[in-house]
Write a protein that holds these residues in place. Structure first.
Motif, PDB file in Angstrom:
ATOM      1  N   ILE A 196       0.816  -1.402   0.228  1.00  0.00           N
ATOM      2  CA  ILE A 196       0.010   0.020   0.497  1.00  0.00           C
ATOM      3  C   ILE A 196       0.700   1.395   0.032  1.00  0.00           C
ATOM      4  O   ILE A 196       2.029   1.196   0.771  1.00  0.00           O
ATOM      5  CB  ILE A 196      -0.791   0.052   1.094  1.00  0.00           C
ATOM      6  CG1 ILE A 196      -2.212  -1.177   1.008  1.00  0.00           C
ATOM      7  CG2 ILE A 196      -2.178   1.408   0.954  1.00  0.00           C
ATOM      8  CD1 ILE A 196      -2.405  -1.059   2.348  1.00  0.00           C
ATOM      9  N   TRP A 219      -2.743  -0.101  -4.751  1.00  0.00           N
ATOM     10  CA  TRP A 219      -2.751  -1.057  -3.510  1.00  0.00           C
ATOM     11  C   TRP A 219      -2.785  -2.295  -4.249  1.00  0.00           C
ATOM     12  O   TRP A 219      -3.178  -2.693  -5.508  1.00  0.00           O
ATOM     13  CB  TRP A 219      -4.425  -0.498  -3.985  1.00  0.00           C
ATOM     14  CG  TRP A 219      -5.263  -1.310  -2.341  1.00  0.00           C
ATOM     15  CD1 TRP A 219      -5.863  -2.514  -2.511  1.00  0.00           C
ATOM     16  CD2 TRP A 219      -5.850  -1.531  -1.056  1.00  0.00           C
ATOM     17  NE1 TRP A 219      -6.751  -2.826  -1.635  1.00  0.00           N
ATOM     18  CE2 TRP A 219      -6.821  -1.932  -1.085  1.00  0.00           C
ATOM     19  CE3 TRP A 219      -5.268  -0.261  -0.354  1.00  0.00           C
ATOM     20  CZ2 TRP A 219      -6.981  -2.016   0.723  1.00  0.00           C
ATOM     21  CZ3 TRP A 219      -5.956  -0.461   1.086  1.00  0.00           C
ATOM     22  CH2 TRP A 219      -6.658  -1.545   1.123  1.00  0.00           C
ATOM     23  N   ARG A 249      -8.974  -2.351  -5.787  1.00  0.00           N
ATOM     24  CA  ARG A 249      -8.246  -1.298  -5.865  1.00  0.00           C
ATOM     25  C   ARG A 249      -8.912  -0.138  -6.243  1.00  0.00           C
ATOM     26  O   ARG A 249      -8.890   0.739  -5.709  1.00  0.00           O
ATOM     27  CB  ARG A 249      -7.275  -2.153  -7.366  1.00  0.00           C
ATOM     28  CG  ARG A 249      -5.919  -1.329  -7.349  1.00  0.00           C
ATOM     29  CD  ARG A 249      -5.111  -1.125  -8.494  1.00  0.00           C
ATOM     30  NE  ARG A 249      -4.177  -0.331  -8.371  1.00  0.00           N
ATOM     31  CZ  ARG A 249      -3.659   0.727  -8.941  1.00  0.00           C
ATOM     32  NH1 ARG A 249      -5.099   1.783  -9.688  1.00  0.00           N
ATOM     33  NH2 ARG A 249      -2.870   2.269  -9.337  1.00  0.00           N
TER      34      ARG A 249
END
Length: 618
Positions: A335, A346, A358
């Motif tokens: 992340i 993501w 995402r």
């Protein structure tokens, strides 16, 4: 933001109408800039035409070309709402324009009211709430910026950036072309009076430069060209350019004729061979060479080796792609978060770990996605503290924290955070791993480390720890704890006679019988070999109860043990120690129990002995 053409299909999947509008917009940009590029105008007229077109192609209300003048930048060509500010001068050190020039990189202010990089007074004066700037350069030197402004925050997107970069390239080329043409005209005008000086400058130039006449014959070949290609001036002058292969001639002739016909400069990237056969990628700029009467008498070509630059660019692009692939398919969640706390990256493992896709996660505040509600304030305080002081107790250090799944489930994770600065602002990158499995595995390992593998009873270390804990728990309360040692009689002879398999079966049978006698809270352990220990805790009167329990333990060995190959007697000697003194510790208790067990052995075995101490140990 990226310099490549935006991949519209990837950005707006399924939105056919938006895709078509975006493609039409990009096509319009390319067509408009192609028209601009074909114009043959004086520099200032060309710049005026560019800023007008830039404002049409972007979301701007005003556009300006600012040119470097020492420590200042001057508004040279202006249009739109800021046209009245033509001639305005900005300090390089106090403006985002200066930052753009100094860093030679695109600068984007989403909101000038909150951006400490901008000259807020100047922005308010011209009504700029958001602005995007790209540097203008010539021959590797920054010469100014192309800037668009809007009265709305966050007004510009990637397509605006794309149009702005293309326009900046045209402006830089135009200014560079004009500089080169002016320089060449000056040298030619003064040729008769300063030929020696011009030749010295020509040869001293670090840029490979070749002058040839209208039929392509080389007339001048400087030292940089000799170093670049491997042919000396004597070898090159009077002949066609030696770096041209037969297959290169049509394009070379076409560009030469265009320069002569239109009287303008031309720049392109070409592949040419050195004398030793090495293939180079060159940025070649060509301009007409005129006599004092203005007639084109030849062409000047400058050549810059960009092989390493282009290869490096390709390598960087490939490396970035590999890195994206590695991160995307990493078994650990990845992340990335900006300074405002919004999610920038993501990966697939993050989707699997937290349940958010995402698409759902990007640009959302991180704390809303993965941090338990009761930890939100601490997280936000920590981010603010780092922004203010650049100090953190967790950045660069692996830590274990509690995270939250989309469904509300909380679980432990191993977290490693690193920070990098992009345009002066921190970006936080984190790898995360679910720690639940690690905890389970560690618990299992600890459990295994404290068990006897044959009998699955606690081992000596765990038994010692249990006795110590019981004594500490009782404190000064005596006669509540007892330790019983059980040693199998004749075990060694059985083991030697029938083998280790039979001996192991006897030990397992003994363990089962001992466990079957004591209470659930009592602990039976194998201390090693044929010796077992029993901890009796919480007795009302250990002096009375412990011998009774020891007798039951001894009685458990009255019945023989039936094995596959034999039926064997199983007897034991039992020694008992009672917690009688406040200073009793683990070693004292075990010492007394061992001595009691030995007395039982010496008395013939298969009996219980309780050792009563007359004095408190020293």
């Amino acid at each position: 933001m990226h310099e490549e053409l935006p991949e519209i299909g990837g950005r707006i999947p399924g939105a056919a109408d938006a895709l078509k509008r975006e493609r039409d917009r990009l096509r319009h940009i390319v067509e408009a800039l192609t028209q601009i590029a074909s114009l043959n105008l004086p520099t200032m007229q060309f710049l005026d035409r560019v800023v007008h077109r830039v404002m049409e192609l972007t979301s701007a209300i005003g556009a300006v070309v600012e040119l470097v003048d020492g420590d200042e930048l001057e508004y040279a060509a202006v249009t739109g709402s800021i046209e009245r500010f033509k001639g305005l001068r900005l300090q390089r050190s106090r403006s985002l324009s200066g930052r753009c020039v100094d860093h030679r990189a695109l600068q984007y202010s989403l909101d000038t009211e909150t951006d400490d990089r901008v000259n807020l007074e100047a922005c308010r004066a011209i009504g700029a709430r958001s602005m995007m700037l790209v540097p203008l350069s010539h021959m590797g030197e920054s010469i100014g910026v192309l800037k668009v402004v809007s009265d709305r925050p966050g007004a510009f997107d990637e397509t605006d950036e794309y149009a702005l970069r293309l326009c900046a390239g045209l402006v830089g080329s135009s200014i560079g072309r004009q500089v080169m043409l002016d320089e060449n005209r000056r040298l030619l005008d003064d040729r008769s009076a300063a030929w020696t000086q011009a030749t010295t400058v020509f040869n001293a130039s670090p840029i490979a430069t070749v002058v040839h006449d209208l039929d392509g014959t080389v007339r001048m070949w400087n030292d940089a060209a000799a170093a670049l290609f491997g042919w000396t001036s004597d070898e090159a002058v009077g002949h066609p350019p030696p770096y041209l292969a037969d297959s290169d001639m049509p394009r070379f002739t076409e560009i030469s004729q265009r320069i002569m016909r239109e009287g303008t400069a031309a720049t392109e990237i070409v592949r040419r061979s050195r004398r030793d056969g090495t293939v180079l990628e060159l940025r070649v700029s060509g301009a007409p060479l005129r006599d004092t009467g203005g007639e084109v008498v030849g062409i000047v070509r400058t050549m810059e080796d960009v092989t390493d630059q282009r290869q490096h660019g390709s390598a960087l692009k490939a490396a970035a792609e590999r890195l994206r692939h590695i991160i995307e398919h990493s078994p650990h969640a990845f992340i990335s978060m900006d300074a405002s706390g919004r999610v920038l990256e993501w990966n697939n493992s993050a989707e699997a770990m937290f349940g958010w896709t995402r698409r759902e996660a990007i640009f959302r505040p991180l704390h809303e996605l993965v941090i338990p509600p009761d930890a939100h304030d601490a997280h936000l305080r920590g981010v603010k503290h780092h922004l203010d002081t650049r100090e953190s107790r967790i950045i660069g250090r692996p830590v274990e924290v509690v995270a939250r799944h989309k469904d509300g489930t909380e679980f432990p994770i191993d977290l490693t955070i690193n920070m990098a600065e992009v345009d002066g602002q921190p970006v936080y990158d984190a790898f995360l791993e679910n720690a639940s499995e690690r905890r389970t595995e560690m618990d299992s390992l600890r459990q295994q480390a404290s068990l006897d593998m044959l009998t699955q009873l606690p081992n000596r270390e765990r038994f010692h720890a249990a006795v110590k804990a019981a004594l500490e728990r009782r404190g000064g309360e005596r006669n509540r704890v007892a330790v019983v040692l059980v040693n199998l009689d004749g075990f060694r002879a059985i083991n030697d006679l029938l083998g280790h398999a039979a001996g192991d079966a006897l030990l397992q049978a003994a363990a089962e019988r001992l466990v079957g006698v004591v209470r659930e809270q009592d602990i039976v352990a194998r201390l090693g070999g044929d010796e077992f220990g029993v901890l009796l805790d919480g007795l009302r009167d250990a002096r009375r109860a412990a011998p009774v329990v020891a007798g039951k333990l001894l009685a458990a060995f009255d019945e023989q043990v039936v094995l596959r190959t034999a039926t064997l007697p199983l007897q034991a000697s039992v020694g008992v120690a009672v917690h009688e003194y406040e200073r009793d510790d683990v070693e004292a208790m075990l010492h007394v129990a061992v001595e009691a067990m030995r007395r039982a052995k010496r008395a013939g075995g298969h009996r219980v002995e309780v050792l009563v101490r007359e004095h408190q140990p020293d």
